[in-house]
Design a protein around this motif. Structure first.
Motif, PDB file in Angstrom:
ATOM      1  N   ASP A   1       1.151  -0.989   0.257  1.00  0.00           N
ATOM      2  CA  ASP A   1       0.198   0.182  -0.236  1.00  0.00           C
ATOM      3  C   ASP A   1       0.843   1.532   0.238  1.00  0.00           C
ATOM      4  OD1 ASP A   1       0.861  -1.240   2.192  1.00  0.00           O
ATOM      5  OD2 ASP A   1      -1.193   0.239   3.494  1.00  0.00           O
ATOM      6  N   GLU A   2       1.926   0.965   0.434  1.00  0.00           N
ATOM      7  CA  GLU A   2       2.987   2.192   0.379  1.00  0.00           C
ATOM      8  C   GLU A   2       3.542   2.632  -0.790  1.00  0.00           C
ATOM      9  OE1 GLU A   2       5.108   2.696   4.918  1.00  0.00           O
ATOM     10  OE2 GLU A   2       5.212   1.143   3.670  1.00  0.00           O
ATOM     11  N   ILE A   3       4.005   1.516  -1.480  1.00  0.00           N
ATOM     12  CA  ILE A   3       4.379   1.765  -3.084  1.00  0.00           C
ATOM     13  C   ILE A   3       3.212   1.936  -3.763  1.00  0.00           C
ATOM     14  CG2 ILE A   3       5.242   0.413  -4.480  1.00  0.00           C
ATOM     15  CD1 ILE A   3       6.338  -2.076  -3.039  1.00  0.00           C
ATOM     16  N   LYS A   4       2.163   1.816  -3.709  1.00  0.00           N
ATOM     17  CA  LYS A   4       1.327   2.188  -4.825  1.00  0.00           C
ATOM     18  C   LYS A   4       1.399   4.084  -4.785  1.00  0.00           C
ATOM     19  CE  LYS A   4      -3.318   1.086  -3.997  1.00  0.00           C
ATOM     20  NZ  LYS A   4      -4.550   0.316  -3.413  1.00  0.00           N
ATOM     21  N   THR A   5       1.194   4.492  -3.369  1.00  0.00           N
ATOM     22  CA  THR A   5       0.788   5.962  -3.542  1.00  0.00           C
ATOM     23  C   THR A   5       2.485   6.274  -3.557  1.00  0.00           C
ATOM     24  OG1 THR A   5       2.090   5.726  -1.316  1.00  0.00           O
ATOM     25  CG2 THR A   5      -0.562   5.551  -2.019  1.00  0.00           C
ATOM     26  N   LEU A   6       3.535   5.726  -5.352  1.00  0.00           N
ATOM     27  CA  LEU A   6       5.035   6.365  -4.975  1.00  0.00           C
ATOM     28  C   LEU A   6       4.701   7.293  -5.842  1.00  0.00           C
ATOM     29  CD1 LEU A   6       7.775   6.159  -5.195  1.00  0.00           C
ATOM     30  CD2 LEU A   6       8.225   4.163  -6.419  1.00  0.00           C
ATOM     31  N   THR A   7       5.458   8.437  -6.064  1.00  0.00           N
ATOM     32  CA  THR A   7       5.149   9.358  -7.021  1.00  0.00           C
ATOM     33  C   THR A   7       6.702   9.802  -7.204  1.00  0.00           C
ATOM     34  OG1 THR A   7       4.105  11.009  -6.373  1.00  0.00           O
ATOM     35  CG2 THR A   7       2.757   9.824  -7.136  1.00  0.00           C
ATOM     36  N   HIS A   8       6.893  10.131  -8.580  1.00  0.00           N
ATOM     37  CA  HIS A   8       7.779  11.544  -8.990  1.00  0.00           C
ATOM     38  C   HIS A   8       7.983  12.275  -7.525  1.00  0.00           C
ATOM     39  CE1 HIS A   8       4.654  13.915 -10.379  1.00  0.00           C
ATOM     40  NE2 HIS A   8       5.462  15.036 -10.899  1.00  0.00           N
ATOM     41  N   ALA A   9       6.776  12.841  -6.879  1.00  0.00           N
ATOM     42  CA  ALA A   9       7.182  14.297  -6.091  1.00  0.00           C
ATOM     43  C   ALA A   9       7.169  13.176  -4.655  1.00  0.00           C
ATOM     44  CB  ALA A   9       5.588  14.870  -5.989  1.00  0.00           C
ATOM     45  N   ASN A  10       7.049  12.248  -4.366  1.00  0.00           N
ATOM     46  CA  ASN A  10       7.589  11.187  -3.248  1.00  0.00           C
ATOM     47  C   ASN A  10       8.405  10.685  -2.880  1.00  0.00           C
ATOM     48  OD1 ASN A  10       6.202   9.405  -4.117  1.00  0.00           O
ATOM     49  ND2 ASN A  10       4.318   9.904  -2.663  1.00  0.00           N
ATOM     50  N   SER A  11       9.535  10.243  -4.255  1.00  0.00           N
ATOM     51  CA  SER A  11      10.231   9.320  -4.225  1.00  0.00           C
ATOM     52  C   SER A  11      11.287   9.253  -3.481  1.00  0.00           C
ATOM     53  CB  SER A  11      10.429   9.514  -5.763  1.00  0.00           C
ATOM     54  OG  SER A  11      11.353  10.478  -6.673  1.00  0.00           O
ATOM     55  N   TYR A  12      11.653  10.715  -3.467  1.00  0.00           N
ATOM     56  CA  TYR A  12      13.272  10.571  -2.299  1.00  0.00           C
ATOM     57  C   TYR A  12      12.988  10.438  -1.136  1.00  0.00           C
ATOM     58  CZ  TYR A  12      16.945  13.086   0.705  1.00  0.00           C
ATOM     59  OH  TYR A  12      18.184  13.101   1.048  1.00  0.00           O
ATOM     60  N   ILE A  13      11.474  10.766  -0.416  1.00  0.00           N
ATOM     61  CA  ILE A  13      10.788  10.401   1.409  1.00  0.00           C
ATOM     62  C   ILE A  13      11.267   8.721   0.886  1.00  0.00           C
ATOM     63  CG2 ILE A  13       9.043  10.684   2.451  1.00  0.00           C
ATOM     64  CD1 ILE A  13      10.559  13.070   2.399  1.00  0.00           C
ATOM     65  N   LYS A  14      10.395   8.081   0.439  1.00  0.00           N
ATOM     66  CA  LYS A  14       9.862   7.160   0.619  1.00  0.00           C
ATOM     67  C   LYS A  14      11.422   6.197  -0.095  1.00  0.00           C
ATOM     68  CE  LYS A  14       5.445   6.932  -0.668  1.00  0.00           C
ATOM     69  NZ  LYS A  14       4.111   5.687  -0.218  1.00  0.00           N
ATOM     70  N   LEU A  15      12.697   6.403  -0.638  1.00  0.00           N
ATOM     71  CA  LEU A  15      14.160   6.134  -0.825  1.00  0.00           C
ATOM     72  C   LEU A  15      14.410   5.922   0.939  1.00  0.00           C
ATOM     73  CD1 LEU A  15      15.185   4.718  -2.507  1.00  0.00           C
ATOM     74  CD2 LEU A  15      16.748   6.626  -3.132  1.00  0.00           C
ATOM     75  N   LYS A  16      14.171   7.614   1.360  1.00  0.00           N
ATOM     76  CA  LYS A  16      14.322   7.393   2.576  1.00  0.00           C
ATOM     77  C   LYS A  16      13.667   6.832   3.825  1.00  0.00           C
ATOM     78  CE  LYS A  16      15.465  11.305   4.260  1.00  0.00           C
ATOM     79  NZ  LYS A  16      15.764  12.629   4.723  1.00  0.00           N
ATOM     80  N   GLN A  17      12.650   6.401   3.561  1.00  0.00           N
ATOM     81  CA  GLN A  17      11.765   5.130   4.985  1.00  0.00           C
ATOM     82  C   GLN A  17      12.474   3.568   4.280  1.00  0.00           C
ATOM     83  OE1 GLN A  17       8.046   6.377   3.082  1.00  0.00           O
ATOM     84  NE2 GLN A  17       7.792   7.857   4.771  1.00  0.00           N
ATOM     85  N   ALA A  18      12.470   3.768   3.372  1.00  0.00           N
ATOM     86  CA  ALA A  18      12.785   2.798   2.602  1.00  0.00           C
ATOM     87  C   ALA A  18      14.729   1.678   3.683  1.00  0.00           C
ATOM     88  CB  ALA A  18      13.091   1.772   1.129  1.00  0.00           C
ATOM     89  N   ALA A  19      14.954   3.261   3.066  1.00  0.00           N
ATOM     90  CA  ALA A  19      16.724   2.996   3.588  1.00  0.00           C
ATOM     91  C   ALA A  19      16.878   2.512   5.180  1.00  0.00           C
ATOM     92  CB  ALA A  19      17.552   4.487   3.217  1.00  0.00           C
ATOM     93  N   ALA A  20      15.737   3.828   6.490  1.00  0.00           N
ATOM     94  CA  ALA A  20      15.999   3.774   7.022  1.00  0.00           C
ATOM     95  C   ALA A  20      15.092   1.716   8.376  1.00  0.00           C
ATOM     96  CB  ALA A  20      14.897   4.798   7.553  1.00  0.00           C
ATOM     97  N   ARG A  21      14.144   1.543   6.856  1.00  0.00           N
ATOM     98  CA  ARG A  21      13.886   0.126   7.739  1.00  0.00           C
ATOM     99  C   ARG A  21      15.046  -0.825   7.647  1.00  0.00           C
ATOM    100  NH1 ARG A  21       8.016   0.741   5.652  1.00  0.00           N
ATOM    101  NH2 ARG A  21       7.536   2.787   6.719  1.00  0.00           N
ATOM    102  N   ILE A  22      16.291  -0.510   6.496  1.00  0.00           N
ATOM    103  CA  ILE A  22      16.387  -1.953   6.165  1.00  0.00           C
ATOM    104  C   ILE A  22      17.685  -2.133   7.862  1.00  0.00           C
ATOM    105  CG2 ILE A  22      18.661  -2.776   5.060  1.00  0.00           C
ATOM    106  CD1 ILE A  22      17.125  -1.328   2.473  1.00  0.00           C
ATOM    107  N   TYR A  23      18.314  -0.844   8.127  1.00  0.00           N
ATOM    108  CA  TYR A  23      19.486  -0.610   9.090  1.00  0.00           C
ATOM    109  C   TYR A  23      20.350  -0.125   8.914  1.00  0.00           C
ATOM    110  CZ  TYR A  23      23.559  -2.438   6.034  1.00  0.00           C
ATOM    111  OH  TYR A  23      24.582  -2.445   5.610  1.00  0.00           O
TER     112      TYR A  23
END
Length: 280
Positions: free
Chosen positions: A53-75
């Motif tokens: 459901d988070e990937i569904k809302t991915l757009t060019h406008a929030n791609s950097y925020i999504k990338l940072k969210q993903a990175a923060a969840r890894i380690y």
């Protein structure tokens, strides 16, 4: 039903024609493509770490925020050389690209509050068979310097995972996490329900074993040649032989995936620099 997983990065891993089940990132200017591998892992972290459901809302406008969210969840650990995230993202990427699987529960949600990994499968994907059937791909990934140690540890882990008690607990853990944003989520939940026999799970399950390890072939070669493929094929054969000796393949469906790398430490450091750049 459209899936949030319909879009994915362009492939970097390439199957070796004369060494089936082996995938390579190739060479560039007579050097193994370590930086390209690390970059590719970053390209995949949204697909790997975020929920459907988070990937569904991915757009060019929030791609950097999504990338940072993903990175923060890894380690965020300084001990990146002992962590297995590179192996887990790699098996995720290869299975998505070459076996047409999609995740039904993000791997990072198996982490405890202290960021210690719960002993579980390294990948939980589904593959659609025809229009109405599903396969559950329950993967084990090892990112090691030593190839023989990697396959030995992988086989031990898988053997533990297919024990009755472990699988019952796994069903309880995974069932509620199945995303409702993917096709046939109800069929996946049914297979993982407490009321359904484990025999049904075994009939529906495929167990990919992924090994990425230091490769003498990759270290000595400077380009992708027929001899390189032949050398990697020998390394791959040693992994296949280990699986055959274990007799595990007589109990479950195993798919072996091998990625020969020049240096585990070099790749871990390159990936770590990129990941920390997203966590200032």
């Amino acid at each position: 039903m459209n899936s949030p997983y319909d879009t994915k990065p362009r492939p970097l891993f390439r199957p070796l024609p004369n060494a089936q089940k082996a995938y390579c990132v190739g060479f560039e200017f007579e050097q193994w493509r370590c930086n390209a591998y690390a970059d590719h892992m970053i390209e995949w972290i949204i697909d790997y770490a975020l929920k459907a459901d988070e990937i569904k809302t991915l757009t060019h406008a929030n791609s950097y925020i999504k990338l940072k969210q993903a990175a923060a969840r890894i380690y965020k650990s300084e001990h990146y050389k002992t962590r297995g995230e590179i192996g887990e993202i790699s098996i995720h990427a290869i299975c998505r690209e070459y076996f047409q699987t999609i995740p039904f529960a993000p791997r990072v949600f198996y982490l405890t509050s202290s960021n210690e990994v719960v002993k579980s499968f390294d990948m939980v994907h589904v593959r659609y068979v025809g229009d109405h059937d599903v396969e559950l791909w329950l993967g084990e990934a090892k990112f090691f310097k030593d190839r023989s140690l990697a396959i030995a540890r992988a086989l031990t882990s898988v053997s533990t995972h297919i024990e009755q008690g472990f699988l019952k607990n796994e069903k309880l853990l995974l069932g509620p996490q199945v995303s409702t944003d993917i096709p046939h989520f109800d069929k996946i939940r049914d297979v993982l329900s407490e009321e359904v026999s484990l025999d049904v799970l075994f009939q529906k399950a495929v167990f990919p074993i992924f090994i990425a390890s230091d490769s003498p072939s990759t270290a000595k070669h400077k380009s992708h040649t027929a001899q390189y493929e032949a050398d990697v094929a020998e390394e791959l054969a040693s992994l296949s032989d280990a699986i055959a000796r274990s007799a595990l393949h007589t109990k479950i469906k195993i798919v072996l995936i091998y990625v020969p790398i020049r240096s585990k430490d070099q790749l871990a450091e390159a990936f770590d620099k990129r990941l920390k750049g997203l966590n200032p």
